[in-house]
Scaffold this motif. Structure first.
Motif, PDB file in Angstrom:
ATOM      1  N   GLY A 273       0.809  -1.214   0.000  1.00 27.34           N
ATOM      2  CA  GLY A 273       0.000   0.000   0.000  1.00 27.34           C
ATOM      3  C   GLY A 273       0.839   1.261   0.000  1.00 27.34           C
ATOM      4  N   VAL A 274       1.918   1.265   0.789  1.00 25.96           N
ATOM      5  CA  VAL A 274       2.802   2.428   0.811  1.00 25.96           C
ATOM      6  C   VAL A 274       3.476   2.615  -0.543  1.00 25.96           C
ATOM      7  CG1 VAL A 274       4.922   3.335   1.832  1.00 25.96           C
ATOM      8  CG2 VAL A 274       3.168   2.347   3.303  1.00 25.96           C
ATOM      9  N   ARG A 275       3.859   1.516  -1.197  1.00 26.95           N
ATOM     10  CA  ARG A 275       4.441   1.623  -2.542  1.00 26.95           C
ATOM     11  C   ARG A 275       3.460   2.217  -3.532  1.00 26.95           C
ATOM     12  NH1 ARG A 275       6.679   1.538  -5.839  1.00 26.95           N
ATOM     13  NH2 ARG A 275       7.369  -0.335  -6.913  1.00 26.95           N
ATOM     14  N   ALA A 331     -10.610  -6.430  -3.823  1.00 26.92           N
ATOM     15  CA  ALA A 331     -11.366  -5.228  -4.174  1.00 26.92           C
ATOM     16  C   ALA A 331     -10.503  -3.972  -4.085  1.00 26.92           C
ATOM     17  CB  ALA A 331     -12.581  -5.100  -3.261  1.00 26.92           C
ATOM     18  N   GLU A 332      -9.491  -3.984  -3.215  1.00 26.63           N
ATOM     19  CA  GLU A 332      -8.639  -2.806  -3.063  1.00 26.63           C
ATOM     20  C   GLU A 332      -7.837  -2.509  -4.315  1.00 26.63           C
ATOM     21  OE1 GLU A 332      -8.054  -0.422  -0.919  1.00 26.63           O
ATOM     22  OE2 GLU A 332      -9.577  -1.035   0.538  1.00 26.63           O
ATOM     23  N   VAL A 333      -7.733  -3.474  -5.226  1.00 21.82           N
ATOM     24  CA  VAL A 333      -7.043  -3.185  -6.485  1.00 21.82           C
ATOM     25  C   VAL A 333      -7.709  -2.024  -7.194  1.00 21.82           C
ATOM     26  CG1 VAL A 333      -6.445  -4.092  -8.764  1.00 21.82           C
ATOM     27  CG2 VAL A 333      -6.194  -5.541  -6.738  1.00 21.82           C
ATOM     28  N   TRP A 334      -9.045  -2.015  -7.223  1.00 21.93           N
ATOM     29  CA  TRP A 334      -9.760  -0.909  -7.867  1.00 21.93           C
ATOM     30  C   TRP A 334      -9.516   0.408  -7.133  1.00 21.93           C
ATOM     31  CZ3 TRP A 334     -12.592  -5.649  -8.144  1.00 21.93           C
ATOM     32  CH2 TRP A 334     -12.868  -6.082  -9.448  1.00 21.93           C
ATOM     33  N   VAL A 335      -9.485   0.346  -5.814  1.00 21.72           N
ATOM     34  CA  VAL A 335      -9.233   1.558  -5.037  1.00 21.72           C
ATOM     35  C   VAL A 335      -7.856   2.123  -5.368  1.00 21.72           C
ATOM     36  CG1 VAL A 335      -8.977   2.493  -2.710  1.00 21.72           C
ATOM     37  CG2 VAL A 335     -10.751   0.813  -3.185  1.00 21.72           C
ATOM     38  N   ALA A 360      -5.106   7.397   1.997  1.00 21.78           N
ATOM     39  CA  ALA A 360      -4.659   6.365   2.934  1.00 21.78           C
ATOM     40  C   ALA A 360      -5.852   5.661   3.574  1.00 21.78           C
ATOM     41  CB  ALA A 360      -3.766   6.987   4.011  1.00 21.78           C
ATOM     42  N   LEU A 361      -6.887   6.412   3.893  1.00 22.98           N
ATOM     43  CA  LEU A 361      -8.099   5.800   4.445  1.00 22.98           C
ATOM     44  C   LEU A 361      -8.721   4.832   3.443  1.00 22.98           C
ATOM     45  CD1 LEU A 361      -9.734   8.900   6.167  1.00 22.98           C
ATOM     46  CD2 LEU A 361      -8.917   6.847   7.335  1.00 22.98           C
ATOM     47  N   ALA A 362      -8.767   5.244   2.184  1.00 24.45           N
ATOM     48  CA  ALA A 362      -9.361   4.379   1.163  1.00 24.45           C
ATOM     49  C   ALA A 362      -8.566   3.090   0.984  1.00 24.45           C
ATOM     50  CB  ALA A 362      -9.445   5.140  -0.164  1.00 24.45           C
ATOM     51  N   VAL A 363      -7.239   3.174   1.095  1.00 19.35           N
ATOM     52  CA  VAL A 363      -6.384   2.008   0.858  1.00 19.35           C
ATOM     53  C   VAL A 363      -6.316   1.093   2.071  1.00 19.35           C
ATOM     54  CG1 VAL A 363      -4.002   1.290   0.394  1.00 19.35           C
ATOM     55  CG2 VAL A 363      -5.018   3.150  -0.924  1.00 19.35           C
ATOM     56  N   PHE A 364      -6.293   1.676   3.281  1.00 15.18           N
ATOM     57  CA  PHE A 364      -5.954   0.887   4.468  1.00 15.18           C
ATOM     58  C   PHE A 364      -7.106   0.633   5.441  1.00 15.18           C
ATOM     59  CE2 PHE A 364      -1.618   2.672   3.566  1.00 15.18           C
ATOM     60  CZ  PHE A 364      -1.018   1.457   3.293  1.00 15.18           C
ATOM     61  N   LEU A 365      -8.091   1.497   5.500  1.00 10.89           N
ATOM     62  CA  LEU A 365      -9.004   1.443   6.637  1.00 10.89           C
ATOM     63  C   LEU A 365      -9.750   0.112   6.734  1.00 10.89           C
ATOM     64  CD1 LEU A 365     -10.166   2.846   9.066  1.00 10.89           C
ATOM     65  CD2 LEU A 365     -11.956   3.811   7.613  1.00 10.89           C
ATOM     66  N   LEU A 454     -10.352  -7.642 -12.828  1.00 12.29           N
ATOM     67  CA  LEU A 454      -9.409  -6.604 -12.421  1.00 12.29           C
ATOM     68  C   LEU A 454      -8.818  -5.926 -13.647  1.00 12.29           C
ATOM     69  CD1 LEU A 454      -7.466  -8.389  -9.537  1.00 12.29           C
ATOM     70  CD2 LEU A 454      -9.321  -6.741  -9.334  1.00 12.29           C
ATOM     71  N   PRO A 455      -8.364  -4.680 -13.497  1.00  8.38           N
ATOM     72  CA  PRO A 455      -7.696  -4.009 -14.624  1.00  8.38           C
ATOM     73  C   PRO A 455      -6.528  -4.833 -15.125  1.00  8.38           C
ATOM     74  CG  PRO A 455      -8.104  -2.469 -12.829  1.00  8.38           C
ATOM     75  CD  PRO A 455      -8.450  -3.822 -12.302  1.00  8.38           C
ATOM     76  N   GLY A 456      -6.318  -4.808 -16.430  1.00  4.30           N
ATOM     77  CA  GLY A 456      -5.304  -5.665 -17.022  1.00  4.30           C
ATOM     78  C   GLY A 456      -3.900  -5.313 -16.611  1.00  4.30           C
ATOM     79  N   ARG A 457      -3.440  -4.125 -16.948  1.00 11.62           N
ATOM     80  CA  ARG A 457      -2.070  -3.722 -16.645  1.00 11.62           C
ATOM     81  C   ARG A 457      -2.126  -2.464 -15.793  1.00 11.62           C
ATOM     82  NH1 ARG A 457       2.703  -3.704 -21.182  1.00 11.62           N
ATOM     83  NH2 ARG A 457       4.452  -4.026 -19.755  1.00 11.62           N
ATOM     84  N   VAL A 458      -1.707  -2.599 -14.567  1.00 10.47           N
ATOM     85  CA  VAL A 458      -1.845  -1.507 -13.618  1.00 10.47           C
ATOM     86  C   VAL A 458      -0.607  -0.627 -13.670  1.00 10.47           C
ATOM     87  CG1 VAL A 458      -2.178  -0.898 -11.209  1.00 10.47           C
ATOM     88  CG2 VAL A 458      -3.285  -2.921 -12.146  1.00 10.47           C
ATOM     89  N   ARG A 459      -0.782   0.619 -14.108  1.00 12.92           N
ATOM     90  CA  ARG A 459       0.292   1.602 -14.116  1.00 12.92           C
ATOM     91  C   ARG A 459      -0.285   2.954 -13.705  1.00 12.92           C
ATOM     92  NH1 ARG A 459       3.177   0.451 -19.973  1.00 12.92           N
ATOM     93  NH2 ARG A 459       4.361  -1.424 -19.403  1.00 12.92           N
ATOM     94  N   TRP A 460       0.459   3.650 -12.875  1.00  7.48           N
ATOM     95  CA  TRP A 460       0.062   5.007 -12.507  1.00  7.48           C
ATOM     96  C   TRP A 460       0.921   5.967 -13.317  1.00  7.48           C
ATOM     97  CZ3 TRP A 460       0.399   0.934  -9.228  1.00  7.48           C
ATOM     98  CH2 TRP A 460      -0.749   0.624  -8.495  1.00  7.48           C
ATOM     99  N   LEU A 461       0.442   6.324 -14.510  1.00  9.24           N
ATOM    100  CA  LEU A 461       1.203   7.186 -15.393  1.00  9.24           C
ATOM    101  C   LEU A 461       0.293   8.264 -15.973  1.00  9.24           C
ATOM    102  CD1 LEU A 461       3.346   4.576 -17.375  1.00  9.24           C
ATOM    103  CD2 LEU A 461       4.149   6.171 -15.643  1.00  9.24           C
ATOM    104  N   ASP A 462       0.702   9.499 -15.798  1.00  9.16           N
ATOM    105  CA  ASP A 462       0.009  10.620 -16.422  1.00  9.16           C
ATOM    106  C   ASP A 462       0.785  10.996 -17.674  1.00  9.16           C
ATOM    107  OD1 ASP A 462      -1.796  10.740 -14.245  1.00  9.16           O
ATOM    108  OD2 ASP A 462      -0.313  11.841 -13.082  1.00  9.16           O
TER     109      ASP A 462
END
Length: 875
Positions: A273-275, A331-335, A360-365, A454-462
């Motif tokens: 989650g931190v990553r 389910a947290e994958v979508w979050v 952080a609340l959305a990922v961990f709570l 689940l989403p196919g290839r997860v990347r956080w890229l703008d």
């Protein structure tokens, strides 16, 4: 009062003691990471050593504590021991770090580094952690007899973890930035000592077998006939535990395995989650504190939830908790994939820091609420008169100690983030007792059914329009991506948000190398801390006879070096270039030999951990690595650093290099960069000798490409002489390893910038003044001084114009450009900028455009461009 205190006071005392325990852990991690390095073996070694200490202590003390008639005094003794051990070892931390660095060495293997980074912290923090590991069993033994149903574990765990949340906030938000790590440890020891005194004085004894307290003669609450009401299973040593959770466990072995695996999975989820948060947040020390606080608060709420259910007579089974975790983790994958949306939503109403808390609340709570309830359920299920709570703590923390190497070191690089989290969720599904015997099978099956969606290839890229991904590397510490933009340039990104250079800014990257190398009269060996694209390091190839070494923390960045050829193609010459994957601080302390020039590249000051690269101890280590007459250049990103942090770094640098000066990388205000230059026995600069070097065949072409081909274009980059730099830094504090001020102050500039980059540079230019008096050598030093002064004034007028133009004051900016053009024959930036304005407004306002060109012709008659443009405009 004593029985009342045992029932009500001891849990609140346990809450208070949770704060110093967590604060000490955070301080230890920071101190050892600064000394041992920020590579994965070191970071994981420190955390694993702490959890291993907890595990050993919980296992060794469990039965002794559980058999004691005075468990509160056991608890007091453990707090006393922990406080005393902290007081004993805190003054030795610096010496221990140095000893560990000698053992690791520069060429030490990954396994050797991991072993030293585990054993050394274990020797220092292990005994204190072991004492903390025995506190939960001791407190449970002291409180449970006074609780009507004998179930105290969930409540105590909730209270202690809530105290840990207070410890995180107090340590990161107040103690460590204000007083430093050492003082934070001393304060933690003091609070633990006070808790020990209170427990020793007021703790008392637990009721004996007749149900009466040996001291007060009071019957055990809620049990008038003297019989136990805790529901503990006794007999031959095999137990089902107390309550529904225990009824699902058929023996010790299954219980211990469950506790071990849930510890590994729980901390593994935290690390993943931190990553993920690092991909979309500012990744500062505040980001980490928010994530850790939410994680701990969630587990406290989960334990409190379990206790509330127990008081109502409903004790949920183990299968419910682990089944729920299997579903939630998938389910947290979508979050996490939509982390940017959560961050933006939170930022919209709660500000930048509030946005990170919301994410952080959305990922961990939700996951941590279930984890807290699960752990408390396991611990209560294991409880017997002969112990059990400590055994669960031991196995759980042993699993936690292994989670870093398993999930970050092995699974994440192998499987990628998404499938690592799916594997973690399925791990919870495996733990469901008798999954096909009832409703518990629903969780694992539902989790498995969600995986294909689940989403196919997860990347956080703008990505900008038309950009494509050339290379994407998921590493244990960061995600590294090479992006090709629509115009064909390549950009290096780390954790999506931070750009580490690219081919479009290759000129600036080369200037990072050329300027400090030219300030040395004849460099033979150079060291570059922070390689990035490798373009700066490769630029050293233009300097004849120079051999250069590079250091880069992230192996994924080094793996991407081929993507930036031909700009860094010179690195193929392994006779002249070498590089290491290592922490910069550790390398400087462990390397052998001396360097003529050390170039410390841009380190984002707000990024968690970078503050240790701006401390007095690190600068002193750089000085020790210099050859006589050598120099250090520490580049600073003005666009990412507020004025207060810049003054702290300047003050700290001057502490080690009293003759330091400040230099400007290039003459623009979009992403301004300055460099602190100091050295060891530096002599004056001879402009004539420098001119001869610039005319050399190997350098002239390379320097012409980055507009550094003349002496004024090199020496005219000075922004502040030594006297003015001292005045600028006067009153600022000195950053140290014990108190790395930039680590805690820089995040403010990231969340709420006090000014634009142009305004920050403008303030620097106004505060500074180049000083060439006594700094130049040679017979013509006086003539050169006047020429450089004129260059500096013209440069400053040009930069002032750029600042005004960025603020929408174009006509005022043009006046500055014209003054710059008239101020120096060596400086052409103002002239060129005025030409651009005249060209842009030739059609819209031809009268003003003609006026600009006419004044340029008067200011610089030797330049033909203004006259040619004027003739094209016509009458």
């Amino acid at each position: 009062m004593r029985p009342s205190f045992q029932r009500w006071g001891l849990p609140w005392l346990f809450l208070v003691s949770g704060a110093p325990g967590l604060a000490a852990q955070l301080a230890w991690v920071r101190v050892f990471s600064a000394g041992l390095g920020h590579e994965l073996p070191s970071l994981m070694g420190v955390v694993a050593a702490y959890f291993a200490g907890l595990s050993v202590g919980a296992w060794a003390l469990d039965r002794r504590v559980s058999a004691s008639r005075c468990p509160a005094r056991w608890y007091a003794g453990l707090e006393f021991f922990c406080a005393g051990w902290i007081a004993l070892t805190t003054p030795l931390l610096g010496w221990v770090n140095g000893l560990a660095l000698e053992w690791i060495g520069l060429e030490g293997s990954w396994m050797r580094q991991a072993a030293v980074a585990w054993w050394v912290p274990l020797a220092v923090v292990g005994p204190a952690a072991a004492a903390l590991g025995g506190t939960l069993p001791a407190m449970d033994r002291a409180v449970a007899p006074w609780v009507r149903d004998g179930r105290a574990v969930a409540r105590l765990y909730a209270f202690n973890t809530a105290g840990a949340v207070v410890g995180v906030v107090a340590a990161v938000g107040w103690a460590m930035p204000t007083f430093g790590f050492g003082a934070t440890l001393w304060m933690a020891a003091g609070v633990q000592g006070v808790c020990g005194v209170v427990a020793w004085v007021w703790g008392g004894r637990v009721p004996d077998g007749s149900g009466r307290d040996a001291e007060s003669g009071m019957a055990e609450p809620g049990n008038a006939d003297g019989k136990r009401s805790s529901g503990l299973a006794m007999g031959d040593g095999r137990f089902a535990g107390s309550g529904a959770a225990g009824s699902e466990v058929t023996g010790r072995r299954r219980l211990w395995v469950t506790a071990w695996l849930t510890g590994m999975l729980g901390i593994g989820y935290e690390l993943l989650g931190v990553r993920v948060l690092a991909q979309v947040t500012e990744n500062t020390v505040v980001t980490f504190a928010a994530a850790l606080s939410v994680f701990l608060a969630g587990t406290a709420l989960g334990a409190g939830l379990l206790r509330g259910l127990e008081r109502r007579g409903w004790v949920p089974g183990l299968g419910g908790w682990v089944s729920g975790l299997a579903v939630v983790c998938v389910a947290e994958v979508w979050v996490m994939v939509n982390g940017a949306w959560w961050l933006a939503w939170g930022t919209g109403w709660a500000g930048p820091v509030g946005g990170e808390v919301v994410l952080a609340l959305a990922v961990f709570l939700v996951p941590t609420v279930l984890m807290g309830a699960l752990f408390a359920s396991l611990a209560q299920a294991a409880r017997t008169e002969r112990g059990g709570v400590g055994r669960v703590v031991a196995w759980n923390t042993l699993g936690a100690a292994l989670s870093g190497p398993v999930f970050l070191g092995w699974m994440l690089p192998l499987l990628g983030w998404k499938w690592t989290l799916v594997a973690l969720a399925l791990g919870y599904g495996i733990l469901v007792p008798r999954p096909w015997g009832g409703w518990r099978w629903v969780g694992p099956v539902l989790a498995a059914m969600l995986v294909p969606f689940l989403p196919g290839r997860v990347r956080w890229l703008d990505l900008p329009p038309g950009a494509t991904v050339v290379r994407h590397e998921e590493g244990p510490l960061a995600t590294v991506t090479v992006v090709r933009t629509a115009d064909g340039h390549r950009v290096l990104r780390v954790n999506n948000r931070f750009q580490q250079g690219g081919t479009a800014t290759a000129g600036a990257a080369r200037r990072h190398a050329h300027l400090p190398l030219l300030l040395h009269p004849g460099p033979e060996r150079a060291l570059f801390l922070g390689m990035g694209t490798g373009i700066s390091l490769a630029a050293a190839a233009a300097h004849p006879g120079l051999r250069a070494d590079g250091v880069e923390l992230l192996p994924e960045v080094v793996a991407c070096l081929p993507e930036f050829e031909p700009e860094n193609a010179a690195l193929r010459d392994r006779d002249r270039f070498r590089w290491w994957v290592a922490d910069a601080r550790r390398f400087v302390r462990a390397a052998a030999g001396e360097y003529d020039v050390i170039v410390a590249d841009l380190f984002h000051p707000a990024e968690d951990g970078a503050g240790f690269l701006y401390t007095r101890e690190h600068f002193a280590a750089l000085r020790r690595r210099l050859a006589p007459g050598g120099l250090v250049c520490q580049w600073l990103p003005v666009h990412q650093m507020d004025g207060a942090s810049l003054r702290v770094v300047a003050r700290t640098f001057l502490e080690v290099f009293p003759e330091a000066t400040l230099w400007l990388l290039r003459f623009n205000v979009d992403a301004p960069v300055v460099g602190l230059v100091g050295g060891r026995d530096l002599g004056p600069v001879d402009p004539e000798a420098l001119g001869r070097r610039l005319a050399g065949a190997s350098l002239s072409e390379a320097l012409a490409a980055v507009a550094m081909q003349t002496v004024p274009r090199v020496l005219g980059c000075q922004v502040m002489g030594n006297a003015r730099l001292r005045a600028f830094a006067d009153g600022a504090e000195v950053a140290t390893d014990d108190r790395p001020l930039v680590l805690f102050r820089a995040p403010a500039a990231a969340y709420r910038p006090e000014a634009s980059p142009a305004q920050r540079l403008g303030a620097l230019i106004e505060a500074g003044e180049a000083d060439f008096e006594g700094w130049l050598a040679g017979e013509d030093a006086g003539l050169w001084r006047g020429r450089l002064e004129a260059f500096r004034r013209a440069r400053d007028r040009h930069l002032a114009g750029l600042v005004r133009e960025s603020g929408g004051m174009l006509r005022e900016a043009v006046e500055e450009y014209l003054a710059s053009a008239a101020g120096s024959r060596d400086y052409t930036g103002g002239y060129a900028q005025a030409i651009l304005v005249a060209s842009a407004y030739a059609a819209e306002d031809p009268v003003w455009a003609r006026t600009i060109l006419e004044r340029l012709m008067l200011a610089r008659p030797e330049e033909r461009l203004a006259g040619e443009m004027l003739r094209r405009l016509g009458p």
